[in-house]
Design a protein around this motif. Structure first.
Motif, PDB file in Angstrom:
ATOM      1  N   PRO A  15       0.889  -1.033   0.038  1.00  0.00           N
ATOM      2  CA  PRO A  15       0.089   0.167  -0.163  1.00  0.00           C
ATOM      3  C   PRO A  15       1.239   1.104   0.078  1.00  0.00           C
ATOM      4  N   THR A  16       0.511   1.990  -0.627  1.00  0.00           N
ATOM      5  CA  THR A  16       0.753   3.916  -0.170  1.00  0.00           C
ATOM      6  C   THR A  16      -0.122   4.564  -0.036  1.00  0.00           C
ATOM      7  N   ASP A  17       0.150   5.813  -0.019  1.00  0.00           N
ATOM      8  CA  ASP A  17      -0.425   7.257   0.236  1.00  0.00           C
ATOM      9  C   ASP A  17      -1.720   7.091  -0.558  1.00  0.00           C
ATOM     10  N   THR A  18      -1.374   6.661  -1.762  1.00  0.00           N
ATOM     11  CA  THR A  18      -1.861   6.539  -3.115  1.00  0.00           C
ATOM     12  C   THR A  18      -2.339   5.107  -3.542  1.00  0.00           C
ATOM     13  N   VAL A  19      -2.266   5.677  -4.490  1.00  0.00           N
ATOM     14  CA  VAL A  19      -2.966   3.931  -4.960  1.00  0.00           C
ATOM     15  C   VAL A  19      -1.258   2.373  -4.416  1.00  0.00           C
ATOM     16  N   TYR A  20      -2.485   1.042  -4.410  1.00  0.00           N
ATOM     17  CA  TYR A  20      -1.177   0.757  -4.286  1.00  0.00           C
ATOM     18  C   TYR A  20      -0.181   0.004  -5.369  1.00  0.00           C
ATOM     19  N   GLY A  21       0.837   0.156  -4.455  1.00  0.00           N
ATOM     20  CA  GLY A  21       2.011  -0.914  -5.639  1.00  0.00           C
ATOM     21  C   GLY A  21       2.526  -2.003  -5.887  1.00  0.00           C
ATOM     22  N   ILE A  22       3.116  -1.611  -7.380  1.00  0.00           N
ATOM     23  CA  ILE A  22       3.665  -2.888  -7.259  1.00  0.00           C
ATOM     24  C   ILE A  22       5.884  -2.641  -6.901  1.00  0.00           C
ATOM     25  N   ALA A  66       5.716   0.965  -9.741  1.00  0.00           N
ATOM     26  CA  ALA A  66       4.931   1.610  -9.868  1.00  0.00           C
ATOM     27  C   ALA A  66       3.501   1.107 -10.124  1.00  0.00           C
ATOM     28  N   SER A  67       2.158   1.695 -10.290  1.00  0.00           N
ATOM     29  CA  SER A  67       0.909   1.536  -9.613  1.00  0.00           C
ATOM     30  C   SER A  67       0.574  -0.481  -9.859  1.00  0.00           C
ATOM     31  N   PRO A 122      -7.216   7.621  -3.000  1.00  0.00           N
ATOM     32  CA  PRO A 122      -6.768   7.063  -4.973  1.00  0.00           C
ATOM     33  C   PRO A 122      -6.355   8.198  -6.367  1.00  0.00           C
ATOM     34  N   LEU A 123      -5.770   9.437  -5.597  1.00  0.00           N
ATOM     35  CA  LEU A 123      -5.398  10.356  -6.757  1.00  0.00           C
ATOM     36  C   LEU A 123      -4.018  10.180  -6.681  1.00  0.00           C
ATOM     37  N   PRO A 124      -3.293   9.560  -8.078  1.00  0.00           N
ATOM     38  CA  PRO A 124      -2.325  10.085  -8.258  1.00  0.00           C
ATOM     39  C   PRO A 124      -1.408  10.991  -7.940  1.00  0.00           C
ATOM     40  N   ALA A 156      -2.675  14.527  -6.673  1.00  0.00           N
ATOM     41  CA  ALA A 156      -3.048  15.122  -5.455  1.00  0.00           C
ATOM     42  C   ALA A 156      -2.412  16.426  -4.458  1.00  0.00           C
ATOM     43  N   VAL A 157      -1.067  16.984  -4.449  1.00  0.00           N
ATOM     44  CA  VAL A 157      -0.816  18.172  -3.887  1.00  0.00           C
ATOM     45  C   VAL A 157      -1.353  19.217  -5.108  1.00  0.00           C
ATOM     46  N   SER A 158      -1.947  20.666  -5.221  1.00  0.00           N
ATOM     47  CA  SER A 158      -2.777  21.087  -6.034  1.00  0.00           C
ATOM     48  C   SER A 158      -1.775  22.451  -6.577  1.00  0.00           C
ATOM     49  N   LEU A 159      -1.379  22.453  -7.904  1.00  0.00           N
ATOM     50  CA  LEU A 159      -0.893  23.614  -8.235  1.00  0.00           C
ATOM     51  C   LEU A 159      -0.527  24.493  -7.086  1.00  0.00           C
TER      52      LEU A 159
END
Length: 213
Positions: A31-38, A138-139, A174-176, A194-197
Protein backbone atom coordinates in the motif's frame (compact mmCIF):
# COMPACT_ATOMS: atom_id res chain seq x y z
CA UNK A 1 0.75 -14.97 -0.61
CA UNK A 2 -1.54 -12.22 0.71
CA UNK A 3 -0.96 -10.84 4.20
CA UNK A 4 -3.59 -8.76 5.99
CA UNK A 5 -1.59 -5.96 7.59
CA UNK A 6 -4.63 -4.82 9.56
CA UNK A 7 -3.83 -7.77 11.86
CA UNK A 8 -0.73 -7.22 13.99
CA UNK A 9 0.59 -10.77 13.60
CA UNK A 10 -0.09 -10.92 9.86
CA UNK A 11 1.41 -7.46 9.42
CA UNK A 12 4.69 -8.54 11.00
CA UNK A 13 4.82 -11.71 8.89
CA UNK A 14 3.87 -9.83 5.74
CA UNK A 15 6.44 -7.08 6.15
CA UNK A 16 9.16 -9.65 6.86
CA UNK A 17 8.11 -11.67 3.80
CA UNK A 18 8.06 -8.56 1.60
CA UNK A 19 11.52 -7.45 2.75
CA UNK A 20 12.93 -10.92 2.09
CA UNK A 21 11.27 -11.06 -1.33
CA UNK A 22 12.67 -7.70 -2.41
CA UNK A 23 16.16 -8.64 -1.26
CA UNK A 24 15.83 -11.86 -3.29
CA UNK A 25 14.91 -9.94 -6.43
CA UNK A 26 11.22 -10.82 -6.32
CA UNK A 27 8.16 -8.61 -6.71
CA UNK A 28 5.85 -7.38 -3.96
CA UNK A 29 2.62 -5.37 -3.81
CA UNK A 30 2.33 -2.83 -1.03
CA UNK A 31 0.00 0.00 0.00
CA UNK A 32 0.96 3.63 -0.45
CA UNK A 33 -0.85 6.84 0.40
CA UNK A 34 -2.29 6.86 -3.14
CA UNK A 35 -3.00 3.55 -4.92
CA UNK A 36 -1.33 0.18 -4.35
CA UNK A 37 2.07 -0.29 -5.93
CA UNK A 38 4.06 -3.20 -7.35
CA UNK A 39 7.68 -2.95 -6.36
CA UNK A 40 11.15 -4.41 -6.82
CA UNK A 41 14.68 -3.66 -5.69
CA UNK A 42 15.75 -0.65 -7.76
CA UNK A 43 19.31 -1.98 -8.01
CA UNK A 44 18.43 -5.48 -9.27
CA UNK A 45 18.03 -5.14 -13.03
CA UNK A 46 16.24 -8.46 -13.59
CA UNK A 47 13.73 -7.56 -10.86
CA UNK A 48 13.02 -4.21 -12.54
CA UNK A 49 12.51 -6.05 -15.84
CA UNK A 50 10.15 -8.49 -14.10
CA UNK A 51 8.16 -5.52 -12.79
CA UNK A 52 7.84 -4.14 -16.33
CA UNK A 53 6.76 -7.54 -17.64
CA UNK A 54 4.19 -7.97 -14.85
CA UNK A 55 2.61 -4.60 -15.69
CA UNK A 56 2.99 -4.96 -19.42
CA UNK A 57 4.79 -1.62 -19.65
CA UNK A 58 8.31 -0.61 -20.59
CA UNK A 59 8.03 2.86 -19.04
CA UNK A 60 10.82 3.54 -16.51
CA UNK A 61 9.30 3.12 -13.03
CA UNK A 62 9.44 5.75 -10.30
CA UNK A 63 11.51 5.03 -7.19
CA UNK A 64 10.10 5.06 -3.65
CA UNK A 65 12.32 5.72 -0.66
CA UNK A 66 11.78 5.39 3.07
CA UNK A 67 13.69 8.46 4.26
CA UNK A 68 14.40 11.98 3.06
CA UNK A 69 18.09 11.35 3.74
CA UNK A 70 18.10 8.60 1.12
CA UNK A 71 17.49 11.24 -1.55
CA UNK A 72 20.94 12.74 -0.98
CA UNK A 73 22.52 9.41 -1.92
CA UNK A 74 20.62 9.22 -5.20
CA UNK A 75 21.26 12.66 -6.69
CA UNK A 76 24.43 14.49 -7.65
CA UNK A 77 23.06 17.91 -6.80
CA UNK A 78 19.60 18.73 -5.49
CA UNK A 79 18.12 22.10 -6.53
CA UNK A 80 16.91 24.43 -3.79
CA UNK A 81 13.35 24.19 -5.09
CA UNK A 82 13.50 20.40 -4.76
CA UNK A 83 14.63 20.66 -1.15
CA UNK A 84 11.84 23.11 -0.36
CA UNK A 85 9.19 20.88 -1.94
CA UNK A 86 10.50 17.79 -0.15
CA UNK A 87 10.49 19.64 3.15
CA UNK A 88 6.89 20.73 2.59
CA UNK A 89 5.29 17.61 1.12
CA UNK A 90 7.30 14.51 2.10
CA UNK A 91 6.28 12.02 3.10
CA UNK A 92 3.30 12.48 0.81
CA UNK A 93 1.83 12.40 -2.67
CA UNK A 94 4.51 14.41 -4.47
CA UNK A 95 6.91 12.84 -6.98
CA UNK A 96 9.93 14.87 -8.03
CA UNK A 97 11.97 14.29 -11.17
CA UNK A 98 15.66 15.03 -10.60
CA UNK A 99 19.00 14.11 -12.16
CA UNK A 100 20.35 11.01 -10.44
CA UNK A 101 23.99 10.44 -9.60
CA UNK A 102 25.80 8.93 -12.61
CA UNK A 103 27.60 6.50 -10.32
CA UNK A 104 24.44 4.62 -9.34
CA UNK A 105 24.51 0.95 -10.35
CA UNK A 106 20.93 0.63 -11.52
CA UNK A 107 19.06 0.28 -14.79
CA UNK A 108 15.54 1.68 -14.67
CA UNK A 109 15.26 1.99 -18.45
CA UNK A 110 15.70 4.95 -20.77
CA UNK A 111 15.48 7.78 -18.25
CA UNK A 112 17.99 10.21 -19.73
CA UNK A 113 19.88 10.31 -16.44
CA UNK A 114 16.83 11.34 -14.39
CA UNK A 115 14.71 9.59 -11.79
CA UNK A 116 11.19 10.17 -10.49
CA UNK A 117 11.35 9.72 -6.72
CA UNK A 118 8.87 9.89 -3.86
CA UNK A 119 8.58 9.14 -0.15
CA UNK A 120 5.07 7.79 0.50
CA UNK A 121 3.02 8.57 3.59
CA UNK A 122 2.03 5.03 4.59
CA UNK A 123 3.45 3.19 7.62
CA UNK A 124 3.56 -0.23 5.93
CA UNK A 125 5.34 1.09 2.86
CA UNK A 126 7.83 3.06 4.96
CA UNK A 127 8.61 0.07 7.16
CA UNK A 128 9.42 -2.03 4.10
CA UNK A 129 11.40 0.72 2.36
CA UNK A 130 13.55 1.47 5.38
CA UNK A 131 14.81 -2.13 5.29
CA UNK A 132 15.04 -2.66 1.53
CA UNK A 133 16.37 0.71 0.43
CA UNK A 134 15.12 2.35 -2.78
CA UNK A 135 12.48 0.37 -4.65
CA UNK A 136 11.26 0.72 -8.22
CA UNK A 137 7.49 0.97 -7.74
CA UNK A 138 4.67 1.40 -10.27
CA UNK A 139 0.92 1.23 -9.83
CA UNK A 140 -0.12 -2.37 -9.15
CA UNK A 141 -2.22 -2.97 -12.24
CA UNK A 142 -1.86 -4.19 -15.81
CA UNK A 143 -1.56 -1.47 -18.44
CA UNK A 144 -5.03 -0.40 -19.51
CA UNK A 145 -6.68 -1.77 -16.36
CA UNK A 146 -7.94 0.23 -13.35
CA UNK A 147 -5.47 1.10 -10.60
CA UNK A 148 -5.68 -1.32 -7.68
CA UNK A 149 -7.27 0.19 -4.57
CA UNK A 150 -6.62 -2.97 -2.49
CA UNK A 151 -4.02 -5.71 -2.55
CA UNK A 152 -6.77 -8.17 -3.46
CA UNK A 153 -7.59 -6.13 -6.58
CA UNK A 154 -3.90 -6.15 -7.47
CA UNK A 155 -3.71 -9.92 -7.04
CA UNK A 156 -6.64 -10.39 -9.42
CA UNK A 157 -4.62 -8.62 -12.11
CA UNK A 158 -1.05 -9.67 -11.36
CA UNK A 159 -1.52 -13.19 -9.99
CA UNK A 160 1.46 -15.41 -9.18
CA UNK A 161 4.08 -13.10 -10.62
CA UNK A 162 4.20 -11.34 -7.24
CA UNK A 163 5.76 -13.02 -4.19
CA UNK A 164 3.96 -11.10 -1.41
CA UNK A 165 0.84 -8.95 -1.31
CA UNK A 166 0.44 -6.60 1.66
CA UNK A 167 -3.22 -5.75 2.27
CA UNK A 168 -3.98 -2.65 4.33
CA UNK A 169 -7.55 -1.96 3.27
CA UNK A 170 -8.87 0.34 0.52
CA UNK A 171 -6.67 3.20 -0.62
CA UNK A 172 -7.78 6.33 1.23
CA UNK A 173 -6.89 8.76 -1.55
CA UNK A 174 -6.90 7.15 -5.01
CA UNK A 175 -5.65 10.34 -6.68
CA UNK A 176 -2.18 9.79 -8.16
CA UNK A 177 0.79 11.72 -6.89
CA UNK A 178 1.60 15.10 -8.39
CA UNK A 179 4.77 14.99 -10.50
CA UNK A 180 7.13 17.97 -10.69
CA UNK A 181 10.12 18.13 -13.05
CA UNK A 182 13.06 19.85 -11.37
CA UNK A 183 15.69 19.16 -14.04
CA UNK A 184 15.23 22.45 -15.93
CA UNK A 185 15.82 26.06 -15.01
CA UNK A 186 12.22 26.47 -13.81
CA UNK A 187 10.26 23.72 -11.99
CA UNK A 188 7.32 22.41 -14.00
CA UNK A 189 4.34 20.22 -13.16
CA UNK A 190 4.20 17.13 -15.39
CA UNK A 191 1.07 15.68 -13.81
CA UNK A 192 -1.40 17.31 -11.46
CA UNK A 193 -2.57 14.97 -8.74
CA UNK A 194 -3.10 14.90 -4.99
CA UNK A 195 -0.96 18.00 -4.31
CA UNK A 196 -2.58 21.01 -5.99
CA UNK A 197 -0.76 23.63 -8.04
CA UNK A 198 -1.77 26.31 -5.53
CA UNK A 199 -0.11 24.38 -2.70
CA UNK A 200 3.03 23.91 -4.78
CA UNK A 201 3.18 27.63 -5.54
CA UNK A 202 2.89 28.44 -1.84
CA UNK A 203 6.34 26.84 -1.57
CA UNK A 204 7.84 27.51 -5.03
CA UNK A 205 6.02 30.56 -6.48
CA UNK A 206 7.54 30.37 -9.98
CA UNK A 207 6.57 26.75 -10.67
CA UNK A 208 4.94 26.24 -14.09
CA UNK A 209 1.83 24.19 -14.77
CA UNK A 210 1.53 21.41 -17.36
CA UNK A 211 1.10 23.96 -20.15
CA UNK A 212 4.24 25.81 -19.14
CA UNK A 213 2.30 28.75 -17.70
Amino acid sequence: MLYDCRSTADRDRGIAAAIEAVKNGELVVLPTDTVYGIGADAFTSYAVRALADAKGSQQPPPVLIGSRHTLDGLVFSLPRAARDLVEAFWPGALTIVVEHSPSLAWDLGDTGGTVAVRMPLHPVALEVLRETGPMAVASANKVGQPAALTAEEAREQLGYGVRAYLEAGPALDPLPSTIVDLTGEVPRVLRQGAVSLDKLRDVVPDILDERGV
